[in-house]
Design an enzyme around this catalytic site. Structure first.
Site, short mmCIF file in Angstrom:
data_model
loop_
_atom_site.label_atom_id
_atom_site.label_comp_id
_atom_site.label_asym_id
_atom_site.label_seq_id
_atom_site.Cartn_x
_atom_site.Cartn_y
_atom_site.Cartn_z
N LYS A 143 -32.75 52.32 62.34
CA LYS A 143 -33.34 51.86 63.61
C LYS A 143 -33.51 53.00 64.62
O LYS A 143 -34.51 53.04 65.34
CB LYS A 143 -32.52 50.73 64.22
CG LYS A 143 -31.08 51.08 64.58
CD LYS A 143 -30.34 49.86 65.06
CE LYS A 143 -28.88 50.17 65.34
NZ LYS A 143 -28.67 51.13 66.42
N THR A 144 -32.56 53.93 64.68
CA THR A 144 -32.69 55.05 65.62
C THR A 144 -33.89 55.91 65.24
O THR A 144 -34.62 56.42 66.10
CB THR A 144 -31.41 55.90 65.64
OG1 THR A 144 -30.29 55.06 65.91
CG2 THR A 144 -31.49 56.99 66.69
N ASP A 163 -31.86 49.43 72.48
CA ASP A 163 -31.14 49.44 71.20
C ASP A 163 -29.95 48.47 71.29
O ASP A 163 -29.48 48.16 72.37
CB ASP A 163 -30.66 50.85 70.92
CG ASP A 163 -30.18 51.03 69.48
OD1 ASP A 163 -30.44 50.14 68.65
OD2 ASP A 163 -29.56 52.08 69.20
N GLU A 164 -29.47 48.01 70.12
CA GLU A 164 -28.31 47.11 70.05
C GLU A 164 -28.50 45.89 70.95
O GLU A 164 -27.58 45.47 71.67
CB GLU A 164 -27.02 47.86 70.43
CG GLU A 164 -26.73 49.10 69.61
CD GLU A 164 -26.30 48.79 68.18
OE1 GLU A 164 -26.28 47.61 67.80
OE2 GLU A 164 -25.99 49.74 67.44
N GLN A 183 -24.86 41.41 63.55
CA GLN A 183 -23.84 42.36 64.04
C GLN A 183 -23.47 42.08 65.49
O GLN A 183 -22.96 42.96 66.18
CB GLN A 183 -24.34 43.80 63.89
CG GLN A 183 -24.53 44.22 62.44
CD GLN A 183 -24.87 45.70 62.31
OE1 GLN A 183 -24.02 46.57 62.48
NE2 GLN A 183 -26.12 45.98 62.00
N ARG A 193 -19.88 49.18 56.84
CA ARG A 193 -19.52 50.55 57.24
C ARG A 193 -19.36 51.43 56.01
O ARG A 193 -19.40 52.65 56.10
CB ARG A 193 -18.19 50.58 58.03
CG ARG A 193 -18.12 49.84 59.35
CD ARG A 193 -19.28 50.09 60.26
NE ARG A 193 -20.31 49.08 60.06
CZ ARG A 193 -21.57 49.19 60.48
NH1 ARG A 193 -21.97 50.28 61.10
NH2 ARG A 193 -22.45 48.22 60.27
#
Length: 750
Positions: free
Chosen positions: A32-33, A219-220, A250, A603
């Site tokens: 996504k970044t 973002d997020e 998430q 993770r």
């Protein structure tokens, strides 16, 4: 070759869609970044958008720093004009310019959690609130929740006018905000709330920033709360070029006020929104992703998506149940040594994730014994250490004399003979006259009323005034050295000569290094800017990815990170998921726990170990819990065939149920009681010296059904008369087996 050719089809579609509202559902590890940075480049290069008109906003300094680095690398010239920032930093920049419109001074102080507690303690004392009954921490939590929902003290009072239980919160909230304003201070929640208030009351300022930020990326987004949603909505309301990136699977910060409906209902708020899903994962092997997909699909409050990877299937997941928490720790150490030796992993490739910080103790002890270097994320923040807070309080007082908390902290540090009684007299004078604490120190009337202490107070006030004058021509580093030298703070520590004092000196030296780094790398370094930067630093920002040590952290802290090898510890019902979620009547609580499990699984890049213990000592209580119900949601074909029952083709769910039945039988056998020494016969019990009054008898017996205020209903498995108290073992329907003292448990027969 174009830079956009490196993107997959869905990423490219997200980058090229630039006009109007856009929701990018970005699964864990889906790049996504990369999409955000390429989208910024595309806006500038292909759409001729002025970099000045682009804003990218996220949550942590670490994420903002990484995004800034990538944006600079891909955009090049002009990238410095793009506003890449956290929510809080964005609001601070706006408020530094315009907060005077709300009646505050522009040199306001930002209060951290310790400052908030100190202020609330003062508020409770002023209002005669019984802090044994109403904890300061709980009051602050209620106030924070109100602020996250953009509810003012006045509105909160109106909403709860018929709720007597909220009367104390109503009073404390109002007084707390009044005191903050009097101190020219804001807490973290206020940074957001005051910015929205500023925009609501000043359309000219709002329009200025709407014109500035014509293209906004967040973002997020799943972690946003109500006030953050309002802030973004107001900024984007004119041009509507709002791109939000997030993953509802998430969303794990409900306890901090995050509102998952912000992302679930995005299309309702913005009917013209386009939705693009990023499901290709670049982080983990397919086996790990399959496990994550199987767990999260059991949630109902979610947008459908399924992670996949073009990587190899990878190793199967290791699921292991150990006898107790210490054996769990021993197993982790043995696997680290084995994988390091056989596979060439570094210590920094390993991470141990757990649900609560209390679980780290046993693991830390074993790591120390094995000489394995580690870093505990979530311990004492560097900026929360006493000596650092002392020096920062001096700097805050120099920068903002209205900050009563800072002045009160340092008025007798180092000791200069100004006692608590004198401080209270000054505070009483300040309250009566309507002065700040610092301004009261400069009033002759106040000084004369203090008698012999007056001269000491006057000298202190003169010293601070001298430093405030020097602020105009001295660097922050020079100012700090002046404080340390003139007060004798460092000399006092040197004379103490203990190891603890040496550590404190090292911490102060590290602070000076931080100041030097800030001054060297900031275009126009200012004291207020440095204090602002320090106030916005989080624990996770101190994580040095270049150092070779393994990481211990909670799952909440691990979000956004990745590690080749991950150990998920304490995967037991009652711990993960916690008993409060298990007993909750709100199904969304269990869904949040499942999302947390999903975050933990994703993770891991290459190897995943999921561990549980049959017996665990937590908070002074021996717990016997079944393995986590989430393990029952992972198909057995994804689990390494180390168990005979897995080899026989049993499902993971069957395995969990079988283990649960074995555990019940194990505890029920009298001969097995010797394996777990009764708590009240242990040294731990002697040390704690519990004062219990043993009942003459119990109104329930073995086999009876009983109810516990926290754990719900269960069956009494065994009762052991230990002399001081009865030790009762109960198998609860929802959280498994617990051992407890009858006097404390207060079980009711049902």
């Amino acid at each position: 070759m174009s830079i956009y050719d490196t993107l997959n089809d869905m990423q490219r579609e997200a980058v090229f869609h630039t006009e109007g509202p856009l929701l990018i559902l970005a699964g864990a590890g889906s790049g996504k970044t990369r999409v955000i940075t390429h989208r910024i480049a595309y806006l500038i290069e292909e759409k001729s958008v002025n970099p000045w008109n682009i804003m990218a906003i996220t949550f942590t300094n670490k994420a903002a720093g990484e995004m800034r680095e990538r944006v600079d690398g891909i955009v090049g010239f002009g990238s410095e004009s793009i506003w890449v920032s956290t929510f809080h930093s964005t609001c601070v920049r706006i408020l530094r310019r315009y907060i005077d419109r709300l009646g505050y001074g522009n040199s306001f102080t930002i209060y951290d959690s310790d400052d908030q507690k100190s202020l609330m303690k003062s508020v409770c004392k002023k209002l005669n609130i019984d802090t044994k009954k109403y904890k300061e921490k709980n009051i602050l939590s209620q106030i924070s929740k109100a602020k996250n929902d953009f509810i003012s003290p006045e509105q909160y009072a109106l909403n709860n006018q018929n709720d007597f239980s909220k009367k104390i919160i109503v009073q404390a909230y109002k007084s707390y905000q009044e005191q903050l304003k009097s101190n020219n201070a804001l807490d973290f929640d206020d940074l957001l709330v005051k910015t929205v208030e500023l925009f609501k009351g000043n359309p000219d300022i709002l329009e200025q920033y709407q014109e500035r930020f014509r293209y906004i990326m967040v973002d997020e987004y799943q972690d946003t709360n109500t006030v953050q949603f309002r802030l973004i909505s107001m900024l984007a309301s004119k041009y509507k070029n709002l791109c939000v990136v997030g993953d509802d699977d998430q969303s794990i910060y409900k306890f901090r006020g995050a509102n998952i409906n912000n992302i679930l209902d995005f299309e309702k708020v913005f009917p013209d929104a386009k939705v693009i899903k990023l499901e290709q994962n670049y982080r983990s092997t397919q086996n790990i992703l399959n496990a994550a997909n199987e767990v999260i699909k059991n949630n109902k409050e979610r947008k459908s998506k399924k992670l996949w990877s073009d990587k190899e299937q990878g190793d199967k997941i290791t699921v292991k149940t150990l006898e107790n928490g210490f054996m769990e720790a021993d197993y982790i150490v043995s696997q680290i040594k084995k994988l390091k030796e056989e596979k060439g992993y570094k210590y920094s490739d390993f991470a141990c994730l757990y649900r609560t910080n209390a679980q780290s103790r046993a693991i830390e002890e074993r790591l120390v014994s094995a000489s394995i270097p580690y870093k505990l994320v979530g311990g004492v923040n560097f900026y929360q250490r006493k000596e650092i807070k002392d020096i920062l309080a001096y700097l805050k007082t120099i920068d903002n004399g209205m900050d009563d908390l800072a002045v009160r902290r340092i008025i007798n540090i180092p000791k200069r003979g100004i006692g608590a009684t004198t401080v209270e007299k000054i505070q009483s004078y300040a309250d009566t006259k309507g002065y700040s604490f610092y301004d009261s120190l400069k009033q002759e009337e106040c000084i004369e009323a203090l008698g012999r202490s007056g001269t000491k107070v006057k000298n202190f006030a003169g010293f601070i005034q001298m430093l405030r004058t020097k602020k105009n021509y001295m660097s922050i580093r020079e100012l700090t050295n002046e404080i340390l030298e003139t007060t004798g703070y460092l000399e006092e520590l040197r004379l103490e000569g203990t190891d603890e004092a040496k550590d404190r000196i090292s911490n102060i030296e590290e602070l000076i290094s931080k100041i030097a780094d800030y001054e060297e790398n900031t275009e126009n370094p200012e004291l207020s800017g440095f204090l602002e930067e320090v106030a916005l630093i989080a624990d996770i920002d101190s994580l040095d990815e270049n150092s070779d040590y393994m990481i211990l952290m909670t799952v909440h802290s691990a979000k956004g990170l990745e590690f080749p090898v991950v150990f998920m510890c304490g995967m037991e019902d009652g711990l993960f998921p916690g008993y409060m979620s298990i007993n909750s009547e709100d199904p969304s609580d269990m869904e949040e726990e499942r999302r947390l499990c999903y975050v933990a699984i994703t993770r891991a890049m290459e190897r995943l170990f999921i561990l549980s213990a049959r017996q665990r000592m937590l908070h002074g209580e021996t717990q016997y819990n079944r393995p986590s119900r989430f393990l029952g949601e992972i198909p057995s074909e994804l689990i390494a065939g180390s168990r005979d029952n897995v080899k026989r083709g049993m499902s993971a769910k069957d395995i969990m149920e079988t283990m649960g039945r074995k555990e019940t039988r194990r505890i029920s056998k009298p001969s097995d009681r010797s394996m777990a020494k009764p708590i009240f016969e242990s040294k731990a019990f002697e040390a704690r010296q519990f004062k219990v009054k043993k009942a003459d008898g119990l109104d329930y017996g073995q086999g009876d059904r009983v109810k516990h205020i926290k754990f719900g209903t269960g069956t009494v498995v065994a009762i052991n008369d230990g002399g001081r108290d009865y030790e009762v073992t109960v198998e609860f329907d929802s959280v498994g087996v617990k051992k407890m003292f009858a006097s404390f448990a207060k079980l009711k027969k049902v």
